[in-house]
Design a protein around this motif. Structure first.
Motif, short mmCIF file in Angstrom:
data_model
loop_
_atom_site.label_atom_id
_atom_site.label_comp_id
_atom_site.label_asym_id
_atom_site.label_seq_id
_atom_site.Cartn_x
_atom_site.Cartn_y
_atom_site.Cartn_z
N GLY A 165 86.69 39.85 -20.76
CA GLY A 165 87.69 40.63 -21.58
C GLY A 165 87.06 41.45 -22.40
O GLY A 165 85.71 41.41 -22.86
N ALA A 197 91.90 37.99 -20.26
CA ALA A 197 90.80 38.15 -19.45
C ALA A 197 90.87 37.78 -18.04
O ALA A 197 92.00 37.27 -17.43
CB ALA A 197 89.99 36.88 -20.09
N TRP A 252 90.52 38.44 -27.72
CA TRP A 252 90.41 39.29 -26.52
C TRP A 252 91.75 40.43 -26.60
O TRP A 252 92.70 39.97 -27.13
CB TRP A 252 90.72 38.53 -25.25
CG TRP A 252 89.36 38.26 -24.67
CD1 TRP A 252 88.00 38.85 -24.45
CD2 TRP A 252 89.20 37.03 -24.05
NE1 TRP A 252 87.34 38.19 -23.74
CE2 TRP A 252 87.60 36.98 -23.47
CE3 TRP A 252 89.77 35.75 -23.80
CZ2 TRP A 252 87.27 36.02 -22.72
CZ3 TRP A 252 89.34 34.71 -23.29
CH2 TRP A 252 88.00 34.49 -22.72
#
Length: 436
Positions: A314, A134, A100
């Protein structure tokens, strides 16, 4: 003259080619790809497409296959989505990976949002260095969903506060179970329902800071509580996620159906009083498996708070479409207008406090007989400790549950089941220290 004309033509052709490439690139960038283990993003994606005039492709992969399907494409970058979701069971593992985008950096600066969220939800999206990988729009505390009509008949009231008071301890829970059994009902569909309350007596992470496996007294008690439920015949013996488990939400089921299809002609039937489920269980489980019992449900507390699941969102670090991906993440997690509409239309319990503070006072859920479940769940969420979540939970929970099952079925003694549990953990994670 011819040379100048040739240069001019070449320049025009080059400009046209560049423009075409630019248009092609723009067209590609307007195509957002999203991967998830749930279809809950489909309606928000429809809103996003309409508002932004873009194409969004949603790929849904069953949760049991999701990590093994997604991890290889994230590591290789081949066919990876622009946006992908993570679930509670593996969120602490994935935030530590390089999958992410770091949302703490420019131009995102998501750390400025922190006070807008239920604390545990925001914390679980951070890695060990505090980078935000996230975010989630929802909170997923659990409760006990029960049938109002059965409560009135057997317990004399269907009031959530009074029922919750009676079930606020394990002793009280078993007393209610005995009363229900005497009237021909069963407390839960199966023994697994009490795992949340047994383990919640002394909530600690499975693996501590010294890399030691932690088998708390509460977790050991789960063996005994599950066995007591079985021995006292307080459940319908309908395993979690089995056909009978779902069917009992709406009708009597044949007692001890196991994993078989429900036999509606069976004379040996019972009705189930309650299910231990989180917020999403109302919308994704109960509502989708009921017709006759709609409006006959309420939710209340058990012996202790717990939470189960959740969806974090994310941006893939290698995405070439980060601007559009970020715009979608913002809408899904921090757009007050969208989230207000989403919460009031779906009943999803938000982690985004500016909206929950606005709508929680007058919220009513028709499926729950008009109960304000929003207030209940937000109070439960305030008691959740994110420090109990580790990167090992998904597999260790599976090992533990299977060993409790073997003890309940009588194939292992409790001591044998615990020793086998240690062995399974050690084989899967050699670096974790297990008791000798």
């Amino acid at each position: 003259m011819k040379k100048k004309l040739l240069i001019l033509i070449t320049a025009v052709m080059t400009f046209s080619l560049l423009a075409a490439c630019s248009n092609s690139s723009s067209s590609k960038k307007a195509d957002l790809t999203v991967w998830s283990f749930t279809d809950e993003l489909q309606e928000p994606i429809n809103v996003f497409k309409e508002e932004n005039g873009v194409t969004v492709d949603l790929t849904i992969i069953p949760i049991e296959d999701y990590p093994t399907r997604l991890r290889p494409v994230l590591e290789s970058g081949q066919g990876a989505p622009d946006v992908f979701t993570g679930e509670l069971a593996f969120i602490k593992d994935w935030v530590e990976q390089d999958y992410w985008e770091d949302l703490s950096q420019e131009p995102y600066n998501v750390q400025e949002w922190e006070d807008d969220y239920v604390p545990y939800v925001f914390d679980l999206g951070k890695d060990s260095e505090g980078k935000i990988k996230a975010v989630s729009w929802q909170t997923t505390p659990g409760g006990i969903f029960y049938r109002r009509s059965i409560a009135k008949e057997v317990l004399g009231t269907d009031d959530p506060a009074e029922i919750g008071e009676r079930m606020s301890s394990m002793d009280g829970l078993f007393e209610v179970g005995e009363e229900l059994k005497s009237a021909g009902y069963r407390l839960f569909p199966d023994e697994g329902a009490v795992r949340w309350f047994a383990q919640g007596q002394d909530p600690q992470p499975w693996v501590n800071e010294n890399n030691e496996l932690v088998l708390t007294e509460g977790r050991i008690n789960y063996f005994d509580y599950a066995k007591e439920l079985r021995d006292k015949d307080l459940t319908a013996f309908a395993p979690e996620w089995s056909p009978a488990w779902f069917a009992a939400m709406d009708e009597p089921i044949n007692y001890n159906a196991g994993w078989e299809e429900v036999d509606e002609e069976s004379s040996d039937q019972t009705e189930v009083f309650a299910y231990a489920l989180p917020t999403w269980g109302l919308h994704s489980v109960l509502k989708t498996n009921t017709e006759e019992t709609v409006g006959d449900w309420a939710v209340t507390n058990g012996p202790n708070p717990y939470f189960w699941g959740g969806t974090w969102l994310g941006i893939y670090k290698g995405s070439e479409n980060k601007d559009l991906a970020w715009k979608f993440v913002q809408m899904m997690t921090h757009d007050e207008e969208f989230l207000t509409d989403w919460a009031t239309e779906t009943g999803d319990v938000l982690s985004y406090l500016p909206v929950t503070e606005k709508i929680k006072g007058e919220f009513e859920e028709p499926f729950l007989g008009g109960q304000n479940n929003y207030t209940f769940f937000l109070e439960e969420a305030a008691n959740i400790n994110p420090g109990t979540v580790t990167r090992y939970d998904q597999q260790i929970d599976g090992f533990f549950g299977s060993m409790v099952g073997e003890y309940v079925e009588g194939t292992k003694t409790k001591e044998e089941a615990i020793e086998e549990f240690y062995r399974l953990v050690k084989n899967a994670y050699p670096d974790i220290k297990t008791p000798e």
